[in-house]
Every structure is written in structure tokens, then in C-alpha cells.
Scaffold this active site. Structure first.
Site, mmCIF file in Angstrom:
data_model
loop_
_atom_site.group_PDB
_atom_site.id
_atom_site.type_symbol
_atom_site.label_atom_id
_atom_site.label_comp_id
_atom_site.label_asym_id
_atom_site.label_seq_id
_atom_site.Cartn_x
_atom_site.Cartn_y
_atom_site.Cartn_z
ATOM 1 N N LYS A 299 -3.289 17.793 44.237
ATOM 2 C CA LYS A 299 -3.092 15.971 45.115
ATOM 3 C C LYS A 299 -1.712 15.578 45.247
ATOM 4 O O LYS A 299 -1.463 15.516 43.890
ATOM 5 C CB LYS A 299 -3.596 15.141 44.984
ATOM 6 C CG LYS A 299 -4.049 14.219 46.051
ATOM 7 C CD LYS A 299 -4.753 12.582 45.827
ATOM 8 C CE LYS A 299 -4.813 11.558 46.653
ATOM 9 N NZ LYS A 299 -5.088 11.113 46.903
ATOM 10 N N ARG A 309 -3.407 4.269 54.045
ATOM 11 C CA ARG A 309 -3.150 3.475 52.944
ATOM 12 C C ARG A 309 -3.350 1.915 53.978
ATOM 13 O O ARG A 309 -3.668 0.396 53.479
ATOM 14 C CB ARG A 309 -1.535 3.166 52.199
ATOM 15 C CG ARG A 309 -1.383 4.729 51.539
ATOM 16 C CD ARG A 309 -0.509 4.835 50.422
ATOM 17 N NE ARG A 309 -0.729 5.964 49.861
ATOM 18 C CZ ARG A 309 -0.609 5.986 49.203
ATOM 19 N NH1 ARG A 309 0.978 5.653 48.678
ATOM 20 N NH2 ARG A 309 -0.162 7.062 48.369
ATOM 21 N N LYS A 321 3.193 6.262 43.411
ATOM 22 C CA LYS A 321 1.795 7.269 42.374
ATOM 23 C C LYS A 321 2.491 8.516 41.646
ATOM 24 O O LYS A 321 1.433 9.760 41.667
ATOM 25 C CB LYS A 321 0.574 7.657 43.289
ATOM 26 C CG LYS A 321 -0.170 5.706 44.314
ATOM 27 C CD LYS A 321 -1.167 6.874 45.087
ATOM 28 C CE LYS A 321 -1.584 5.419 45.098
ATOM 29 N NZ LYS A 321 -3.386 5.486 45.807
ATOM 30 N N GLU A 337 -3.291 23.093 37.500
ATOM 31 C CA GLU A 337 -4.896 22.105 38.018
ATOM 32 C C GLU A 337 -5.714 22.728 38.394
ATOM 33 O O GLU A 337 -6.895 22.274 37.461
ATOM 34 C CB GLU A 337 -4.171 21.307 38.930
ATOM 35 C CG GLU A 337 -3.079 20.220 39.036
ATOM 36 C CD GLU A 337 -4.090 18.833 37.987
ATOM 37 O OE1 GLU A 337 -4.922 19.126 37.716
ATOM 38 O OE2 GLU A 337 -3.093 17.753 37.883
ATOM 39 N N LYS A 352 -4.232 18.897 49.304
ATOM 40 C CA LYS A 352 -3.809 17.290 49.833
ATOM 41 C C LYS A 352 -2.271 16.988 49.624
ATOM 42 O O LYS A 352 -2.401 16.948 48.930
ATOM 43 C CB LYS A 352 -5.094 16.761 49.207
ATOM 44 C CG LYS A 352 -4.470 15.186 50.538
ATOM 45 C CD LYS A 352 -5.601 14.627 49.573
ATOM 46 C CE LYS A 352 -5.371 12.799 50.472
ATOM 47 N NZ LYS A 352 -6.399 11.626 49.777
ATOM 48 N N TYR A 417 -9.930 13.797 60.754
ATOM 49 C CA TYR A 417 -10.145 12.711 60.921
ATOM 50 C C TYR A 417 -10.377 13.231 62.577
ATOM 51 O O TYR A 417 -11.463 13.065 63.669
ATOM 52 C CB TYR A 417 -9.082 11.737 61.352
ATOM 53 C CG TYR A 417 -8.550 12.003 59.831
ATOM 54 C CD1 TYR A 417 -9.376 10.064 59.451
ATOM 55 C CD2 TYR A 417 -7.869 12.619 58.696
ATOM 56 C CE1 TYR A 417 -9.368 9.769 57.762
ATOM 57 C CE2 TYR A 417 -7.452 11.464 57.847
ATOM 58 C CZ TYR A 417 -8.315 10.387 57.472
ATOM 59 O OH TYR A 417 -7.696 9.905 55.634
HETATM 60 C C1 PBG Z 1 -6.952 7.813 47.130
HETATM 61 C C2 PBG Z 1 -6.699 8.426 48.507
HETATM 62 C C3 PBG Z 1 -6.358 8.343 49.725
HETATM 63 C C4 PBG Z 1 -6.111 9.501 50.923
HETATM 64 C C5 PBG Z 1 -7.671 10.264 50.421
HETATM 65 N N1 PBG Z 1 -8.164 9.191 48.988
HETATM 66 C C6 PBG Z 1 -4.380 7.738 49.382
HETATM 67 C C7 PBG Z 1 -3.963 7.826 48.188
HETATM 68 O O1 PBG Z 1 -3.369 8.625 47.011
HETATM 69 O O2 PBG Z 1 -3.215 6.969 47.905
HETATM 70 C C8 PBG Z 1 -5.165 9.505 51.410
HETATM 71 C C9 PBG Z 1 -5.911 10.350 52.813
HETATM 72 C C10 PBG Z 1 -4.692 10.130 53.628
HETATM 73 O O3 PBG Z 1 -4.211 10.330 54.062
HETATM 74 O O4 PBG Z 1 -5.777 10.094 55.000
HETATM 75 N N2 PBG Z 1 -7.604 7.623 46.581
#
Ligand code: PBG
Length: 431
Positions: A299, A309, A321, A337, A352, A417
Site C-alpha cells: 500500500k 479521505r 502517512k 512486504e 493499492k 467503486y
Molecule cells: C485507510 C484506507 C484508505 C483507503 C482504504 N483504507 C486511505 C488511506 O490510507 O489514507 C483508500 C481507499 C481509496 O482511496 O479508495 N486505512
């Protein structure tokens, strides 16, 4: 007679053509005439279709046209060859087309692309509603609230809008969802303890959905950000450091609480070290050895999460982050990872975002035997939506192409989505 039985969701509507270009998922397109779908099961039985190799089953006596095989053959031997249409004339090129010698090519790959039937025959990757996991935003409210930065997405009322949306998705064969809660600010705290409240929004919603749809596959997000007053995925120390092992402790409680409510797959998206092994042990200790872990393995600290967000009002209150999510510049680190997650007992490895990270999907596909998931994140979704609204691109075609490309790169499942919209397209329902 060659007959294949395919399982399709029993709640998929009428067997119409799969006419979303060549994105073949459940059934052959209407212009491929040599297949014939016959519903075999009793009305309410499981969705089983027999696919026969011809339109009309030749089960009755052979048709008799008058002349025997021997007579027909004798005619030909005697030189009375029956008529057939002549070879059509060569199609003319436009005037002015240069006349050139043929290129001396032993291979012309276009030969295998010259007709829809050949293209369908040689298509290497397919896309089906069964590959989709539908991310759904939920809140405590009764109404569905539109999400500004994600046209077509809503924060759904957990008791109303959500249940309707799940029912619509199941109608077109999408039977997997992942839940993202927007919880009231009043229950957020620096340690995110609401994350493991057995009567919190997510566990409550899981229980409701499982009651209505026992066979629905429910994935959950394991991370503290929706519950953290700091908007981070972990506990933040005074000096801004995200505390790893203490956060993992909370995540284990969160995962167990979700499993207790009935979650099928818990999905740590927090990127703390060692959380997969710890969650596995915590689940097993509580008797949840059947609950799977989909680890957000690679991620990245991506700007493509912006609209998400906004949807959850989960922007970090300070900082970013980058001390836990990966650097978008890194490739080999994804292997570090994935080796960790695999040895700690992950069942599914997730990459992701999706489209900008196809190389990472392929990397994990080639280096692990586990299923790979891709998350087509909010920013990717919103860009396609925006481009479509502005008439700069054909939204539906770009949507289907992007999903197909994620599959081609090596993703078994896709969190998107677009799940409902794309599944409708695959089922021949144009919207
Ligand atoms: C947070 C989380 C995020 C997403 C899924 N779980 C956002 C982040 O890491 O700030 C993002 C999903 C998206 O942008 O569609 N645990």
C-alpha cells in the site's frame, strides 16, 4: 453432445447478451451463434446453465431431403458438381493507394484479430462480476449522503441505503463487499478504541447484512484511521511517531471484533509491521480460524486516496502517512512486504492503488502463489468519472478497460467503486 455447465449467480437477470465489447464474463455474446444457453435448474435452484454446442438440439430423427449420400457422390464423380457461391471479388482499395510489393512477413499477428469471433477465441483475460469486491461507505444516518469528490458514491445509511445497494449488487452477480465506516467525531479517540466496540457501526452492520444475506461475502477494513482523532492508521506518540506494536495490539482486537460479528475476510490496510501474523494468532485464539486475512501488502503513500479521505473525513490532522505506507518510487520493497505477509499467514495479497501500480501487481503475481487483489482507489475512480462527465473520454469503455487491465496484470479480484456499474455492463444491462 458437448454440453458445459457453468455456475452463474442465480439472481442474475434474464440471459441477455454480454455485449460490453469483448468483456466476456458470464455468457457468450449474442453474435456468437453457435452457443445456446439453456436454464436447467428448477425455478429457485442454484444458477446453472447448460451451454449446448448448437442452437437446436438434434435429438429427433435426421431430416430426410430425398437423395442418398451415394447418389450425391455419384453426381460429383460424374462431373455434375453442385453450385456454390463464387469467391467474392477482392475488395478495392481507395484510388491513390500506393501499389507496393508484399512485405516478406512470416508472421502477421493481425490474422488472429481479424474478426470478432477470432478475437473472442483468443482473448487471454476475462472479467466477471465474481472478480469484484464492492467498497461501500456507511454512516449512522438514515439518508444517503452524496460524496462530492466521488460522483455516484454515497455514504449509505447502514440500515436502509446500504441494504438496497447490496441487493442491487447481488442482482448482477457481485456478492462481495468491503465496508468503510464514517463514525461520529464524538467516538474518535487518540487510541481508536471504538474500532473494537462490538456494538460499533461496522460490527452492527455486519450482523444486519449477514442476517439478510447469509451468503454475502463481507470484507472489513482493519486500521484505526476512521476511529482516530488524529486521522492516522495507528496510535500517534507525542513526537508524531506512529507506534507500531501498540497499534497492532489494537488492530488484533478490531479484527476479532469484526470476526465475531460475522466478517468473512478481515483486511489490514494500516501497514504496521507484523500485523498479519499477530491478527492471525488473535483470530485463531478466539476460534476464528476460518476467517481469512487479505493483507494490504503493498500500500503506497499515494495522493490517489484524496476523495476517499473526504468521504470518511479521515484526513490526517497533521503530517502524512509516509512512515508506514510505501514510497511510490519503490518496487523491490513490495517483495519484502509480500514475503513477510505470506510467511505470517496472509490469504490474499493486495496492491493499492491499482492502475498506476500494475508493475507491482505483476511482481506479486509472479512471486507468490497466493491470490492477488488490486484496489482501484477513489482517485482513479473519480478521474474516470470526471473525464466522462466532461466528455473527454467514454466513461463506460474506459471503466471496463481499466478493470480488464488490472486483471491482465495479475489481479484475481478487484476492489472497485465501479463494481455495480461494471457488473451491470457485463450482464448486458446498459444504464
Ligand atoms: C485507510 C484506507 C484508505 C483507503 C482504504 N483504507 C486511505 C488511506 O490510507 O489514507 C483508500 C481507499 C481509496 O482511496 O479508495 N486505512
Amino acid at each position: 453432445m458437448a454440453t458445459a455447465i457453468v455456475n452463474v449467480p442465480s439472481n442474475v437477470g434474464a440471459v441477455k447478451g454480454l455485449d460490453c465489447q469483448s468483456f466476456v464474463g458470464l455468457r457468450p455474446s449474442p453474435n456468437v451463434r453457435s452457443f445456446n444457453c439453456v436454464r436447467t435448474a428448477k425455478k429457485r435452484g442454484p444458477g446453472r446453465f447448460a451451454i449446448r454446442a448448437s442452437e437446436s438440439p438434434r435429438d429427433g430423427p435426421l431430416r430426410k431431403l430425398g437423395r442418398s449420400d451415394a447418389e450425391c457422390e455419384a453426381d460429383v464423380v460424374a462431373g455434375n458438381v453442385p453450385e456454390a457461391p463464387p469467391v467474392p471479388p477482392k475488395a478495392a482499395a481507395p484510388a491513390g493507394t500506393p501499389v507496393v510489393p508484399l512485405l516478406p512477413l512470416s508472421r502477421r499477428p493481425r490474422r488472429n484479430r481479424k474478426s470478432p469471433a477470432l478475437r473472442a477465441a483468443f482473448q487471454e483475460t476475462t472479467l466477471s462480476p465474481a472478480n469484484f469486491v464492492y467498497p461501500l461507505f456507511i454512516h449512522e444516518g438514515e439518508e444517503d449522503t452524496p460524496i462530492g469528490a466521488m460522483p455516484g458514491c454515497y455514504r449509505l445509511g447502514w440500515r436502509h441505503g446500504l441494504v438496497e445497494e447490496v441487493s442491487k449488487a447481488r442482482d448482477v452477480g457481485v456478492n462481495s463487499i468491503v465496508l468503510f465506516p464514517k463514525v461520529p467525531d464524538g467516538v474518535k479517540s487518540p487510541t481508536g478504541d471504538e474500532a473494537y466496540n462490538d456494538n460499533g457501526l461496522v460490527p452492527r452492520t455486519i450482523r444486519l447484512l449477514k442476517d439478510k444475506y447469509p451468503d454475502l461475502v463481507i470484507y472489513t477494513d482493519v486500521a484505526l484511521d476512521p476511529y482516530s482523532s488524529d486521522g492516522h492508521d495507528g496510535i500517534v506518540r507525542e513526537d508524531g511517531v506512529i507506534m507500531n506494536d501498540e497499534t497492532v495490539h489494537q488492530l488484533c482486537k478490531q479484527a476479532v471484533s469484526q470476526a465475531r460479528a460475522g466478517a468473512d475476510v478481515v483486511s489490514p490496510s494500516d501497514m504496521m509491521d507484523g500485523r498479519v501474523g499477530a491478527i492471525r494468532a488473535a483470530l485463531d485464539a478466539e476460534g476464528f480460524h476460518d476467517v481469512s486475512i487479505m493483507s494490504y501488502t503493498a500500500k503506497y503513500a499515494s495522493s490517489f486516496y484524496g476523495p476517499f479521505r473526504e468521504a470518511l473525513d479521515s484526513n490526517p490532522r497533521f503530517g502524512d502517512k509516509k512512515t508506514y505506507q510505501m514510497n511510490p518510487a519503490n518496487y523491490r520493497e513490495a517483495l519484502v512486504e509480500s514475503h513477510e505477509d505470506e510467511s505470517e499467514g496472509a490469504d490474499i495479497l493486495l496492491v493499492k492503488p491499482g492502475l498506476p501500480y500494475l508493475d507491482i501487481i505483476r511482481l506479486l503475481r509472479d512471486n507468490s502463489s497466493l491470490p492477488v487483489a488490486a484496489y482501484q482507489v477513489s482517485g482513479e475512480y473519480s478521474m474516470i468519472k470526471a473525464g466522462g462527465v466532461l466528455k473527454m473520454i467514454d466513461e463506460e469503455r474506459v471503466m471496463m478497460e481499466s478493470l480488464m487491465c488490472l486483471r491482465r496484470a495479475g489481479a484475481d479480484i478487484i476492489l472497485t467503486y465501479f463494481a455495480l456499474q461494471a457488473a451491470r455492463c457485463l450482464c448486458g444491462e446498459k444504464r
